[in-house]
Enzyme design. Structure first.
Site, short mmCIF file in Angstrom:
data_model
loop_
_atom_site.label_atom_id
_atom_site.label_comp_id
_atom_site.label_asym_id
_atom_site.label_seq_id
_atom_site.Cartn_x
_atom_site.Cartn_y
_atom_site.Cartn_z
N GLY A 31 0.84 -1.19 0.00
CA GLY A 31 0.00 0.00 0.00
C GLY A 31 0.87 1.24 0.00
N HIS A 32 0.28 2.35 -0.41
CA HIS A 32 1.04 3.58 -0.48
C HIS A 32 0.12 4.75 -0.18
CE1 HIS A 32 5.14 4.77 -1.67
NE2 HIS A 32 4.58 5.96 -1.84
N GLY A 33 0.65 5.75 0.49
CA GLY A 33 -0.14 6.92 0.83
C GLY A 33 0.74 8.13 0.99
N SER A 34 0.15 9.22 1.51
CA SER A 34 0.89 10.47 1.66
C SER A 34 2.02 10.34 2.67
CB SER A 34 -0.06 11.58 2.08
OG SER A 34 -0.68 11.24 3.31
N PHE A 35 1.88 9.44 3.62
CA PHE A 35 2.88 9.28 4.67
C PHE A 35 4.07 8.46 4.20
CE2 PHE A 35 -0.20 5.94 4.77
CZ PHE A 35 0.59 4.80 4.77
N GLY A 36 3.90 7.62 3.20
CA GLY A 36 4.95 6.69 2.79
C GLY A 36 4.33 5.42 2.27
N ALA A 37 4.66 4.30 2.89
CA ALA A 37 4.19 3.02 2.38
C ALA A 37 3.87 2.07 3.51
CB ALA A 37 5.24 2.41 1.45
N VAL A 38 3.06 1.05 3.18
CA VAL A 38 2.73 -0.05 4.10
C VAL A 38 3.31 -1.33 3.52
CG1 VAL A 38 0.89 -1.36 5.21
CG2 VAL A 38 0.66 1.10 4.92
N ASP A 147 -11.60 9.75 10.47
CA ASP A 147 -11.27 9.44 9.07
C ASP A 147 -11.89 8.10 8.68
OD1 ASP A 147 -10.26 10.00 6.60
OD2 ASP A 147 -8.24 9.30 7.02
#
EC number: 2.7.11.1
Length: 898
Positions: A31-38, A147
């Protein structure tokens, strides 16, 4: 404290000391998001499968990122519930926090992405029921998620629903921060900075939007720009389910969740009693859904893998594919690829400033391999796999291969070898077969691509949220400053009041001491005067007694001589009788004088006692006058002090009123300045968004224009081919007709027939050529006109949409401005009422204190006069008993003995 240097013991206890790179192995980005990755990973010590969320706290906003990490870790540590994600620990490595959590298969949004259709109502009810249990647990502990969306509702292998992504959560309820994902935000969150606080019911709103998302694949208003959606949510009616296929129970549930007024919206505990989630449903509904999704993901990944394998085989045997082969390959697999890539899903939403483990993260386990191990190429890939570092993932983008560091620190490095790109893609899909998931490989890759491509839009939203939070911090800082100023002002006034009270008390004590001294002095003077008075009376009486005795002696002598003369003149009386008569007369005279002396002494004693008594009464009356004067002086002093105190309190009230109005004006001015700045930023963002949309459309049109010659060339070639086919047909017909005519006509006419047929063929070919040219021209004109019309229609549609969004923004800003002005008016009225009420209370207090003081004055004077009257009455009664009569009318002798 420098970020990451754990000097505070409380903060140090939040993190484990182990090296996460040694503890966790087999990291794979899921997974990927604004914070970085999972990442999916395995604990090397326990072989436990976990999900790791890596969050960097270096670069811009370092302090803010570090505080977000601390907040999320503290939040996760206190969660213990089956419907919230299980926290495993947090580690620090090179300015990156490794947040380790239990591993889940994926999120509810992944279900929508894989199946490309809405969920069934019974499946939505099951997911909603589990999410409600988690929310009820949070809200019972005064926690807010803030959220909630399908991407943050995770599923485990046994079908357990888990709430995740607590990066936006609040540990205080009510809260007042602008956080969350735009399309799911409750109106009160959007208006948080402008109108006040909100509570856990914002999660209920988000859950209602999530139900719409699960039922329609997208949340409400998803076709809008994210910023425009915010404005729409804040001022328009609540969204509803669009399709008629849903039951009334589901519709009522969604409408219940999406009550615009928070007070009318139910709590999560109340929703657990709703028919929609309480009605009967199969126990395995989520397990079956997860299994179907896993099968679909496996099929999608296998399809992608087979495509990579085929490309690899062809490339190995024949070199790079030619254009026709690529077209053939694309046509073979186009349906599946289109099915995979036709939707952006919930990732179109703007990520919240806080990090997320929801739609950006899902979990993994083991899965069957479907590779054909017999092929030599796959054996080669298997051998090559051991050389690939487990801490990196391969991402295929455009014509290059980017080697991405798993920790999110590395820069993309283009690899020019296409063969390696294909091998890496194939290896990527092969590795996918090692774990079960409900998120396809293409979805993970797409998330990474979208994260890179949508950076500008995401940064705009992040900047907007930062601005809103910064504005809120400024308001809070100003409120705290004004509160401190008011506290200091009140403390100063309180000290002044205390000083006045102390001074008044000291003055009264001094006055009391002075009065006691005066009374003591008067008592001494009175005692001395009384003694002097007594001595004067005694001296006078002694003098009078001496004079009286001397007068008696003289009188005695005169009487004695007179008697003797009378006796001497009387010759007839015998001498003896004369002697007896003289002796008797002397005795009578002495007796009379003795009685007169005794009477004088008695009169003097009575006079002495009566005048002493009267003198005491005068002293007592004088003492009473002194007491009356003292009490009047004391009471006048108290009144003066009280009047000074009241004047001081009025002055304090006026200064406090002036300060309150000045502070309110300062606060409202800052609020209006911040709103103007916010509206200016919103307008700039909208204009920037408009320009970006126009640039994108212009770029698209330019590409279409560039592509048009190729398309026209292809269509021209098609018409040319049709012309060639027609020419071939006519040539065949001409030959057949020529042969037939030659067979049926005499030989001498053959030349004429051939010439006639040749002319006819030439004429028809000329007509055909004219038709060809006309077809080409019509096609080109038609295509150019069609392209112009299509592009103009797109431009018109875009302009209309952007105009509507701008009007929506203007309406939203006008509403916010009006609400703020109304709020300011309410605050001013409230302050005026408070000031007026306080002044009325102060005036009432002054009146009551003056009345109490007057009452005290009257009572004390009355009590004093009554006591003095009783004292005089008692004194006079005692004087009467002593036989002195009325001493009031007694006059002193001319000699003043006082």
């Amino acid at each position: 404290m420098r970020k990451g240097v754990l000097k505070d013991p409380e903060i140090a206890d939040l993190f484990y000391k182990d090296d996460p790179e040694e503890l966790f192995i087999g990291l794979h980005e899921i997974g990927h998001g604004s914070f970085g990755a999972v990442y999916f990973a395995t604990n090397a010590h326990t072989n436990e499968v976990v999900a790791i969320k890596k969050m960097s706290y270096s670069g811009k906003q370092t302090h803010e990122k570090w505080q977000d990490i601390l907040k999320e870790v503290k939040f996760l540590r206190q969660l213990k519930h089956p419907n919230t994600i299980e926290y495993k620990g947090c580690y620090l490595k090179e300015h990156t926090a490794w947040l380790v959590m239990e591993y889940c298969l994926g999120s509810a949004s992944d279900l929508l992405e894989v199946h490309k259709k809405p969920l069934q109502e019974v499946e939505i009810a099951a997911i909603t029921h589990g999410a409600l249990h988690g929310l009820a647990y949070l809200h019972s502990h005064a926690l807010i998620h803030r959220d909630i969306k399908a991407g943050n509702i995770l599923l485990t292998e046994p079908g357990q629903v888990k709430l995740a992504d607590f990066g936006s959560a609040s540990v205080a309820s009510p809260a007042n921060s602008f956080v969350g994902t735009p399309y799911w935000m409750a109106p009160e969150v959007i208006l948080a900075m402008d109108e006040g606080q909100y509570d856990g019911k914002v999660d209920v709103w988000s859950l209602g939007i999530t139900c719409i998302e699960l039922a329609e694949r997208k949340p409400a208003l998803f076709n809008m720009n994210a910023m425009s959606a915010l404005y729409h949510i804040a001022q328009n009616d609540s969204p509803t389910l669009q399709s008629n296929e849903w039951t009334d129970s589901f519709r009522r549930f969604v409408d219940y969740c999406l009550q615009k007024i928070p007070q009318e919206r139910p709590t999560s505990a109340e929703l657990l009693r709703h028919d929609f989630v309480r009605r009967d449903r199969p126990l395995r509904v989520l397990i079956d859904l997860i299994q179907r999704t896993k099968d679909a993901v496996r099929e999608l990944d296998n399809l992608q893998y087979r495509k990579m394998k085929k490309i690899l085989f062809q490339e190995t045997r024949n070199g790079p594919l030619n254009e026709s082969q690529e077209d053939e390959e694309d046509s073979e697999h186009g349906t599946s690829l289109n099915r995979e890539m036709d939707s952006l899903g919930s990732n179109h939403s703007i990520p919240s400033m806080s990090v997320s483990t929801g739609s950006q993260s899902s979990s993994v386990n083991s899965m069957q391999e479907v590779m054909d191990e017999s092929s030599s190429e796959l054996v080669m890939m298997h051998d090559d796999e051991s050389t690939i570092n487990s801490s990196s993932s391969v991402v295929h983008k455009k014509d290059h291969v980017f080697i991405r560091d798993e920790a999110g620190h590395g820069d993309p490095r283009p690899e020019p070898r296409p063969t390696q790109s294909v091998q890496s893609q194939a290896l990527h899909y092969r590795n996918r077969e090692r774990f079960a998931t409900i998120k396809s490989a293409s979805l993970v890759t797409r998330q990474i691509h979208e994260h890179e491509q949508e950076n500008e839009l995401r940064e705009q939203m992040s900047g907007y949220k930062r601005m809103r939070r910064q504005h809120q911090k400024q308001l809070i800082a100003l409120e705290n400053k004004l509160k401190a100023e008011m506290d200091e002002h009140r403390l100063k006034l309180q000290k002044e009041v205390e000083t006045h009270a102390n001074n008044s008390s000291i003055e009264l004590e001094k006055l009391a001491k002075k009065q006691v001294a005066i009374i003591e002095k008067e008592a001494k003077v009175a005692a001395a005067d009384e003694k002097k008075f007594q001595q004067q009376i005694l001296a006078q009486q002694k003098k009078d007694l001496t004079t009286f005795l001397e007068s008696q002696k003289k009188q005695y002598k005169i009487c004695k001589e007179k008697i003797k003369e009378e006796m001497n003149e009387d010759h007839s009386t015998p001498k003896k009788e004369k002697q007896e008569r003289i002796s008797k007369h002397k005795e009578n005279l002495q007796h009379t004088q003795a009685e007169e002396e005794a009477h004088l002494l008695t009169q003097q004693r009575l006079y002495y006692d009566k005048n002493c008594r009267f003198f005491k009464r005068k002293i007592m009356i004088k003492r009473h006058e002194v007491e009356q004067q003292n009490i009047r002086e004391e009471l006048n002093k108290k009144r003066t002090q009280k009047e000074m105190e009241h004047a001081m309190l009025i002055r304090h009230d006026e200064s406090t009123r002036e300060l309150e109005y000045r502070q309110l004006h300062t606060l409202q001015k800052l609020r209006m300045d911040l709103i103007r700045l916010q509206h200016q930023t919103e307008l700039e963002n909208q204009l920037e968004y408009n320009k970006r949309r126009e640039r994108e459309l212009h770029r698209k049109h330019v590409m279409e224009l560039r592509q048009q010659p190729k398309n026209l060339k292809a269509m021209e070639m098609q018409i040319k081919k049709q012309f060639q086919d027609t020419c071939k047909v006519q040539t065949k017909q001409y030959k057949a007709l020529k042969n037939h005519q030659l067979e049926v006509t005499p030989k001498n006419e053959h030349k004429t027939i051939l010439k006639t047929l040749k002319d006819e063929q030439t004429r028809k070919l000329a007509i055909l050529a004219e038709q060809y040219e006309q077809s080409i021209n019509e096609m080109m004109a038609s295509q150019a006109l069609r392209l112009d019309e299509a592009q103009e229609a797109e431009c018109q549609a875009l302009r209309l949409q952007l105009q509507q969004e701008m009007e929506l923004l203007n309406a939203y800003q006008s509403k916010i401005k009006m609400q703020t002005e109304a709020q300011h008016e309410r605050e001013l009225q409230k302050l005026e009422q408070r000031v007026s009420l306080r002044r009325a209370h102060l005036e009432q207090k002054i009146e009551e204190e003056l009345a109490a003081l007057q009452k005290e004055r009257s009572e004390r004077i009355k009590n004093l006069l009554e006591r003095q009257e009783r004292e005089i009455e008692t004194f006079d009664m005692e004087s009467l008993r002593m036989g002195f009569g009325n001493l009031v009318t007694l006059d002193f002798p001319k000699e003043d003995y006082r």
